[in-house]
Scaffold this active site. Structure first.
Site, PDB file in Angstrom:
ATOM      1  N   GLU A 208       2.808   3.053  -7.640  1.00  0.00           N
ATOM      2  CA  GLU A 208       1.578   3.189  -8.418  1.00  0.00           C
ATOM      3  C   GLU A 208       1.867   3.573  -9.858  1.00  0.00           C
ATOM      4  O   GLU A 208       2.956   4.054 -10.183  1.00  0.00           O
ATOM      5  CB  GLU A 208       0.648   4.197  -7.767  1.00  0.00           C
TER       6      GLU A 208
ATOM      7  N   ASP B  85       3.499   4.023   1.477  1.00  0.00           N
ATOM      8  CA  ASP B  85       3.073   4.533   0.181  1.00  0.00           C
ATOM      9  C   ASP B  85       4.258   5.263  -0.452  1.00  0.00           C
ATOM     10  O   ASP B  85       4.663   6.320   0.007  1.00  0.00           O
ATOM     11  CB  ASP B  85       1.896   5.494   0.419  1.00  0.00           C
TER      12      ASP B  85
ATOM     13  N   GLU C 226      -6.723   0.368  -6.705  1.00  0.00           N
ATOM     14  CA  GLU C 226      -7.254   1.588  -6.114  1.00  0.00           C
ATOM     15  C   GLU C 226      -8.623   1.936  -6.683  1.00  0.00           C
ATOM     16  O   GLU C 226      -8.894   1.769  -7.874  1.00  0.00           O
ATOM     17  CB  GLU C 226      -6.281   2.747  -6.356  1.00  0.00           C
TER      18      GLU C 226
ATOM     19  N   TYR D   8       0.856   1.349   8.609  1.00  0.00           N
ATOM     20  CA  TYR D   8       0.999   1.909   7.269  1.00  0.00           C
ATOM     21  C   TYR D   8       1.359   3.380   7.377  1.00  0.00           C
ATOM     22  O   TYR D   8       0.924   4.072   8.305  1.00  0.00           O
ATOM     23  CB  TYR D   8      -0.333   1.750   6.531  1.00  0.00           C
TER      24      TYR D   8
ATOM     25  N   ASP E 230      -1.974  16.192  -1.521  1.00  0.00           N
ATOM     26  CA  ASP E 230      -1.428  14.907  -1.966  1.00  0.00           C
ATOM     27  C   ASP E 230      -1.334  14.894  -3.494  1.00  0.00           C
ATOM     28  O   ASP E 230      -2.083  14.200  -4.183  1.00  0.00           O
ATOM     29  CB  ASP E 230      -2.322  13.771  -1.463  1.00  0.00           C
TER      30      ASP E 230
ATOM     31  N   CYS F   7      -4.190  12.289  -5.457  1.00  0.00           N
ATOM     32  CA  CYS F   7      -4.911  11.358  -4.588  1.00  0.00           C
ATOM     33  C   CYS F   7      -5.708  10.378  -5.425  1.00  0.00           C
ATOM     34  O   CYS F   7      -6.362  10.753  -6.403  1.00  0.00           O
ATOM     35  CB  CYS F   7      -5.828  12.141  -3.652  1.00  0.00           C
TER      36      CYS F   7
ATOM     37  N   HIS G 231       4.469   0.262  -1.686  1.00  0.00           N
ATOM     38  CA  HIS G 231       3.746   0.113  -2.946  1.00  0.00           C
ATOM     39  C   HIS G 231       4.077   1.262  -3.879  1.00  0.00           C
ATOM     40  O   HIS G 231       4.291   2.399  -3.460  1.00  0.00           O
ATOM     41  CB  HIS G 231       2.237  -0.062  -2.756  1.00  0.00           C
TER      42      HIS G 231
ATOM     43  N   ASP H 172       4.247   6.334  -3.576  1.00  0.00           N
ATOM     44  CA  ASP H 172       3.730   7.088  -4.724  1.00  0.00           C
ATOM     45  C   ASP H 172       4.174   6.422  -6.033  1.00  0.00           C
ATOM     46  O   ASP H 172       4.023   5.235  -6.198  1.00  0.00           O
ATOM     47  CB  ASP H 172       4.155   8.549  -4.648  1.00  0.00           C
TER      48      ASP H 172
ATOM     49  N   ASN I  31      -8.485  -0.843  -0.055  1.00  0.00           N
ATOM     50  CA  ASN I  31      -8.302   0.486   0.523  1.00  0.00           C
ATOM     51  C   ASN I  31      -9.643   1.008   1.035  1.00  0.00           C
ATOM     52  O   ASN I  31     -10.492   1.436   0.260  1.00  0.00           O
ATOM     53  CB  ASN I  31      -7.725   1.441  -0.517  1.00  0.00           C
TER      54      ASN I  31
ATOM     55  N   ARG J 259       0.451  -0.833  -7.127  1.00  0.00           N
ATOM     56  CA  ARG J 259      -0.876  -0.223  -7.072  1.00  0.00           C
ATOM     57  C   ARG J 259      -1.266   0.220  -8.480  1.00  0.00           C
ATOM     58  O   ARG J 259      -0.472   0.845  -9.191  1.00  0.00           O
ATOM     59  CB  ARG J 259      -0.849   0.986  -6.138  1.00  0.00           C
TER      60      ARG J 259
END
Length: 301
Positions: free
Chosen positions: A118, A89, A191, A48, A62, A126, A116, A91, A213, A161
């Site tokens: 989100e 990721d 998440e 990942y 982040d 984050c 993914h 985002d 996660n 996500r």
């Protein structure tokens, strides 16, 4: 030169098959390509690339400051060195639906098995910080549909996500996950679920592969692999574990070096030169180089 011997298509099919097997895939986040080689060597199931890790590696928080091209570049560096499926990721897709569509194609071209997206407001933060905001579910649905339309390899995994648990509650997060699946998401990443009961409730309600996660110092309980497998989860993700270990060791080493004026006390904690060269494949590179240079042309050519 020496690099992965498998194709992106092969790795994507392998990832799909592994997710369909019913077993739990254990997936650490790589810090860099060298750590991705170690992840494969140690026997994990996939690699990942965490947005938080990439941002931290660049000296950034982040909070949505990285770009799609920075992510794709690091992702390609990782896929070059490992035969494991890798996913990333992405985002929020780095913007609106059209940006998300371009991101999908960039990540596909980088050789990954999936990504993914989100449902946070862009710029995001984050997932285990307070103060998150999520977009309306309809907006995320449009983004997922754009990602599906942009995908060229049907085996490339599109995971949705949702960060809604901490903002709107568990039931709303489940409703969003179902809507995202209806829009074409292949898997879901819920998440910041709080505890085992919430993980169980989400599994009961959503009938696609699910990611748990297991990030340290966050809002979720750190469940062991056996528990997650019994709950029916498909991926146990350890996104920042290696970065935290590495940076902890660096800090301790620097303090010792500053205090002692030498590194002799640190030698036993270091990866040796031999082990580093072994991991990098120095002997294989030398053999490759020798096979290229040690030849003679046949007469008359």
């Amino acid at each position: 030169m020496l690099h992965t011997r498998t194709t992106p298509a092969e790795r994507r099919r392998a990832f799909r098959e592994a997710l369909a097997s019913g077993r739990l895939l254990r997936v650490p986040g790589a810090v860099n390509p060298l750590s991705a080689k170690l992840i494969q060597e140690t026997g994990f199931d996939a690699v990942y690339l965490s947005g938080a890790v990439l941002a931290a590696d660049l000296g950034l928080p982040d909070i949505g400051l990285t770009t799609s091209t920075e992510v794709a570049t690091r992702a390609q560096q990782i896929t070059r060195v490992t035969d494991l499926p890798a996913f990333v990721d992405a985002d929020t897709g780095f913007g609106e639906p059209m940006n998300a569509a371009r991101t999908v194609q960039l990540i596909e071209d980088a050789g990954l098995a999936g990504l993914h997206l989100e449902d946070q407001v862009n710029p995001k933060r984050c997932g285990h910080l307070d103060g998150k905001t999520v977009v309306p579910a309809e907006e995320m649905v449009r983004k997922i549909k754009a990602a599906v339309d942009a995908r060229r390899d049907p085996d490339f995994l599109l995971m949705a996500r949702t960060d809604a648990r901490a903002v709107e509650g568990l039931d709303a997060a489940i409703d969003r996950a179902r809507a995202y699946v209806d829009a074409g998401a292949d898997a879901v990443f819920p998440e910041a679920l709080a505890d085992e009961k919430e993980f169980e409730a989400f599994r009961a309600a959503v009938d696609v592969p699910l990611l748990a996660n297991m990030t340290e110092f966050g809002k979720s309980a750190l469940l062991d692999a056996a528990t997650l497998e019994n709950l029916g989860y498909n991926i146990a993700l350890y996104p920042v574990t290696l970065l935290r270990l590495a940076m902890g060791a660096v800090e301790d080493g620097l303090r010792t070096l500053a205090a002692d004026g030498h590194q002799r006390a640190l030698l036993e904690r270091m990866q040796t030169r031999f082990r580093l060269y072994e991991l990098l494949g120095y002997e294989e590179y030398a053999a490759f180089d020798g096979s290229v240079h040690d030849f003679t042309l046949p007469p008359g050519t």
